[in-house]
Design a protein around this motif. Structure first.
Motif, PDB file in Angstrom:
ATOM      1  N   UNK A  33       0.807  -1.224   0.000  1.00 60.13           N
ATOM      2  CA  UNK A  33       0.000   0.000   0.000  1.00 60.13           C
ATOM      3  C   UNK A  33       0.840   1.274   0.000  1.00 60.13           C
ATOM      4  N   UNK A  34       1.776   1.384   0.924  1.00 58.96           N
ATOM      5  CA  UNK A  34       2.544   2.629   1.039  1.00 58.96           C
ATOM      6  C   UNK A  34       3.313   2.939  -0.236  1.00 58.96           C
ATOM      7  N   UNK A  35       3.807   1.875  -0.895  1.00 55.03           N
ATOM      8  CA  UNK A  35       4.599   2.070  -2.099  1.00 55.03           C
ATOM      9  C   UNK A  35       3.773   2.739  -3.198  1.00 55.03           C
ATOM     10  N   UNK A  36       2.451   2.523  -3.218  1.00 56.90           N
ATOM     11  CA  UNK A  36       1.576   3.187  -4.186  1.00 56.90           C
ATOM     12  C   UNK A  36       1.037   4.509  -3.650  1.00 56.90           C
ATOM     13  N   UNK A  37       0.772   4.557  -2.355  1.00 59.19           N
ATOM     14  CA  UNK A  37       0.294   5.813  -1.764  1.00 59.19           C
ATOM     15  C   UNK A  37       1.316   6.929  -1.937  1.00 59.19           C
TER      16      UNK A  37
END
Length: 988
Positions: free
Chosen positions: A191-195
């Motif tokens: 998630x964080x890598x896309x956020x």
């Protein structure tokens, strides 16, 4: 100089590793190249000159841009069926609507192997086909110096913004006016890598100070690596990507001006296999969607037909035309004509002529007989027809004839582009033959030296005189050095293409020549000694009675058969079948040997039988006290004259006979756990059934039972402290898998938040290091302070136990039975086969090697890059750290061969008291078994370098063989360090 077998074998393998490295550097080719990048902005070609005097075209510049702003959304590991299949309709409704009824063009872009991120980015931006060696440098991407779309855009004054995978930042440093890179290798982050990419979108889309926006989303790829393409996490991630596409599209439409439209490109760099990995050439890995969305295109009406197939390299040429930039000089891609289909006929012909001119010039600079190439001939014909069309156009002819002629010329150009691109793609394999030949010579010399040394290396003394002094000071040595140096000068001064070996310093090159000369002189000296000692030996009834057993015949036939099978692509793809067949046959031969010893041999004298039985009992008590395995009584097959049935009591005999059949059952179960290879890899297996979300309870139970049994099998020879550490470590393994959502605890009823499991994994690492440190301390004591064999045996077993714990942590939960059966088979063979049958060290070593190879495939590995479990390299890491990630990935991949090799050392070390040369024999045989296939395979690959499947089948196997040589060299060095008996006494 007198050397022990182990030292000699380790030295030979290190030299062979040098030869393998040199061969790999020469084999993996440098792609076709044109002019350097600094010269890549020469004036573009003018339109073809019309025939006749006085008529000249006035279009000599690059066509103006077709789009004002371009946004490229690259979704890592986006398969074509994620957009065009049922998942697309369910989870990407907006994208599906635009594809079916909007102003868009849809294609399926085919990527060339290797399907890993960095080579694919190069292909997308340069239009060239990257070399296969880019798989190796994928973890540390150097700056891209070739002519590419990003550099052309920056040079033209375009303002480029990038967010996403930091591979782009490494490939294109100082090219972006604004960027935010995220690491692509921390696969536990969904998630964080896309956020971190999406958080910039709202702000950037409102701004007008950019021309090209590139977004690279990694979350889908990470989900694939961790849980596969059928994971329940895939749907929400696709829905998230659909919302992003919708937001960008609506924003671009709202800011369009009447002059120029905007363009949105949605694509993937590669797909993913049915296991979630990538790197190979399966359909799921090479087929990705490619969408062009713009108001400049006509709105679709009617149902969507099957998308047309294009090459991934075509995107670079198409975007260059769309942005008004020169096409990259090294591009082998074709313009995707529907994207410019709305322009006038003159503009379309101008676009395809620019593309054809660039391809024909690239062909000229990489092919001597380029004028005879069909693609070049077709291009010249189309160019001539183009000139005739321009003549009619400049004369003001606007009739139907002009339009029809234009369509005919366009068709000729497209045919020429296709043929030119195909010709250039075939020429991507520019091999560095000189470096390959030097590496091959070193590899073959080492193999020949090992084969000539077999009689002395496997003797009771396990040491021999290496004749270095006479050869190194002989006239032959210096003459060979001078000859090789002369050849080196001639080759390097006359070579037309870049040669890696020629680019080395002269001091290094002369050192390699001296090494080759020394090896050759050593081989000639060994052959001369063999002829000197070829006189018939005195009659010795003991020696003359030796004969080959069925095991020896099987080992020889199996080794030769396996090596010969490497010449066929199908056998390489399905190599696991070869090893499964060999170990099954080995089990049957062992069963025959056991039955012969227990039931067919005549009973010995009762008095002698009683004495031997008492001796066996005393040995058993001693070994139990010392926590060591009971070794074979003799290193020689001559010791089998005494019936082995004397050594076995009661039910042990029947258990021993049943052991090969139990092993066969275990192997059959393991085969059904992971389908590997190519032909049947797509078929469902027990592993797929276990990893599905509906069977998490069954997977949890199996993982718990496997971990419990692993502890039972390992702890029996560990110290009390190591037993406690092992128990806590295995509990930590289960906790880690529960934390990341693979398994559940019995008391866990509702849903639980999934974490990265970093704390739990590091908890296990502490116990791994503790157990290995305890074992290392005992080994150092046994080597330096004391010569107690029991301390050394315990130390080795604890190092082995630490590696077992590390493997349990890195293996996926459904693969824990592989580790359990590995330990179970080792235990049963040690107690019920190797001891009663009294095999020598060489035979036991080869059995370990065979089972190690089989367990490499039982893990689910294959000879394709896609089966490498990249996620294992990031267990317990909260960010990407290169060296630990590489080590953990390599260990998880080669865990099977490594665990069997270390178990071999544990067994042979416990045999030293009765056979001092056992470890040396084992080290030599292990090195020889690795040296034979890699030497033959190097020769086969050289001969098959233009084979149709060289990049999809033979090259990945070559990489596996190369890495395996380096790992085996490290294992042999460990063998040598543990072989502390510097002088072996031979009892007459």
């Amino acid at each position: 100089m007198r050397l022990r077998s182990g030292v000699f074998a380790s030295s030979c393998l290190l030299v062979q590793a040098l030869g393998v490295a040199l061969f790999l550097r020469g084999f993996f080719p440098v792609p076709v190249r044109s002019l350097p990048r600094r010269e890549a902005r020469a004036d573009p070609p003018a339109e073809p000159a019309p025939p006749g005097a006085g008529m000249v075209s006035n279009w000599t510049k690059i066509p103006p841009p077709l789009f004002k702003k371009v946004v490229v959304v690259l979704i890592d590991a986006l398969r074509d069926d994620f957009v065009f299949g049922s998942k697309g309709k369910q989870f990407m409704p907006y994208t599906t609507q635009v594809v079916e009824k909007g102003t868009s063009y849809s294609f399926i872009a085919e990527a060339k192997p290797p399907t890993v991120t960095m080579p694919r980015i190069k292909a997308l931006m340069t239009g060239s086909i990257p070399g296969f060696i880019d798989v190796v440098v994928n973890l540390n991407s150097p700056a891209l110096l070739d002519d590419n779309l990003i550099w052309q855009a920056k040079t033209a004054g375009k303002r480029i913004i990038f967010y996403g995978d930091d591979t782009w930042v490494k490939l294109f440093p100082k090219h972006f006016v604004e960027y935010d890179g995220t690491t692509s290798f921390f696969v536990s982050d969904f998630t964080e890598v896309d956020d971190n990419v999406t958080r910039h979108l709202d702000r950037v889309l409102k701004r007008e100070d950019w021309d090209l926006l590139i977004l690279h989303y990694l979350g889908l790829d990470h989900i694939g690596h961790m849980t596969g393409p059928n994971s329940p996490l895939v749907g929400p991630k696709l829905r998230e990507m659909d919302n992003i596409v919708k937001k960008i599209h609506i924003s671009l439409l709202s800011k369009e001006e009447a002059s120029l439209p905007n363009l949105l490109v949605v694509c993937g760099d590669h797909g993913m296999s049915e296991t979630g990995s990538h790197g190979g050439s399966s359909e799921g890995e090479v087929r990705t969607p490619l969408l062009f969305i713009s108001s400049a295109f006509e709105k679709r009406s009617g149902p969507l037909a099957q998308p047309e197939h294009v090459q991934q390299t075509d995107l670079a040429s198409t975007l260059a035309i769309g942005l008004g930039l020169p096409i990259s000089r090294n591009s082998v891609g074709n313009l995707i004509l529907p994207v410019v289909g709305g322009k006038t006929m003159r503009e379309q012909l101008r676009f395809v002529h620019l593309n054809g001119f660039q391809l024909s010039r690239l062909l000229q600079q990489n092919t001597l007989a380029y004028e005879k190439d069909p693609g070049y001939e077709h291009f010249k014909i189309a160019e001539k027809s183009h000139g005739n069309w321009i003549k009619l156009y400049l004369e003001g002819n606007n009739s139907e004839i002009l339009l029809n002629l234009g369509k005919k010329v366009l068709k000729q150009y497209l045919e020429a582009l296709k043929t030119l691109s195909s010709s250039l793609s075939k020429q991507v394999a520019q091999y560095d033959m000189y470096s390959m030949m030097v590496g091959t010579v070193i590899i073959m010399e080492v193999l020949l030296l090992l084969l000539l040394s077999v009689p002395k290396a496997l003797s009771k003394r396990a040491e021999f005189e290496v004749p270095l002094s006479p050869p190194l000071f002989s006239l032959l040595f210096y003459l060979m050095c001078l000859l090789l140096c002369a050849v080196h000068v001639i080759v390097c001064t006359s070579a037309e293409s870049l040669c890696y070996f020629c680019s080395m310093s002269w001091l290094t090159a002369v050192g390699v020549m001296m090494l080759i000369s020394a090896l050759m002189c050593g081989i000639l000296s060994a052959i001369a000694k063999m002829f000197e000692n070829s006189r018939p030996p005195p009659k010795n009834p003991t020696v003359s009675s030796s004969s080959w057993s069925e095991i020896d015949v099987l080992i020889l036939a199996g080794t030769i058969g396996h090596v010969l099978s490497l010449g066929a692509s199908s056998f390489i793809e399905e190599e696991h079948q070869t090893w499964y067949f060999l170990i099954n046959t080995l089990c049957l031969v062992l069963c025959q040997e056991l039955c012969r010893n227990y039931f067919l041999l005549k009973e010995c004298d009762p008095q002698n039988s009683t004495n031997v039985k008492q001796n066996f009992d005393s040995i058993g008590e001693t070994s139990e006290y010392k926590n060591i395995d009971i070794p074979a009584a003799s290193n020689s097959k001559l010791g089998k004259a005494t019936s082995s049935s004397e050594f076995v009591k009661g039910s042990d005999k029947w258990i021993s006979v049943a052991t090969p059949w139990i092993i066969l059952i275990c192997c059959r179960l393991l085969r059904s756990l992971n389908q590997t290879g190519v032909q049947w890899a797509h078929r469902p297996d027990f592993g797929h059934w276990l990893t599905s979300s509906e069977h998490k309870s069954e997977l949890s139970f199996l993982a718990a039972v496997s971990l419990l049994m692993i502890f039972f099998l390992v702890q029996r020879r560990c110290s009390l402290v190591s037993k406690i550490a092992m128990a806590l470590g295995l509990l930590g393994v289960y906790s880690y898998r529960a934390a990341i959502g693979n398994v559940i605890f019995p008391w866990q009823h509702g849903g639980r938040d999934i974490s990265k499991g970093i704390t739990e994994a590091r908890f296990v690492y502490v116990f791994v290091l503790g157990i290995v440190f305890t074992g290392t301390k005992d080994l150092l004591k046994s080597q330096v302070i004391s010569t107690d064999s029991s301390m050394k045996s315990t130390g080795l077993w604890e190092v082995y136990s630490g590696l077992v714990l590390l493997a349990a942590l890195l293996f996926r939960p459904h693969n824990l039975p592989v580790l359990l059966f590995c330990l179970l088979i080792q235990t049963m063979m040690t107690k019920y086969i190797w001891r009663p049958l009294k095999f020598d060290a060489a035979q036991i070593t080869i059995m370990h090697y065979w089972f190690g190879q089989a367990f490499f495939y039982f893990q689910g590995n294959s000879n394709g890059i896609a089966t490498v479990d990249v996620s294992a390299g990031f267990v317990g890491l909260d960010s990407y750290v290169e060296i630990p990630a590489i080590f953990l990935t390599a260990f998880a991949t080669y865990a099977g061969p490594l665990l069997w090799a270390i178990h071999l050392l544990c067994y042979l070390s416990s045999e030293v008291s009765r056979n001092p040369a056992a470890v040396g024999h084992g080290c030599f045989c292990y090195a020889l078994m690795r040296s034979i296939p890699v030497a033959i395979y190097v020769v086969l690959v050289t001969g098959l370098r233009y084979h149709l499947f060289i990049w999809s089948v033979f090259s990945p196997k070559l990489l596996y063989e190369g890495v395996h040589v380096f790992i085996t060299a490290a294992v042999c060095l460990f063998f040598t360090a543990m072989d502390q008996n510097h002088s072996y006494r031979v009892q007459d």
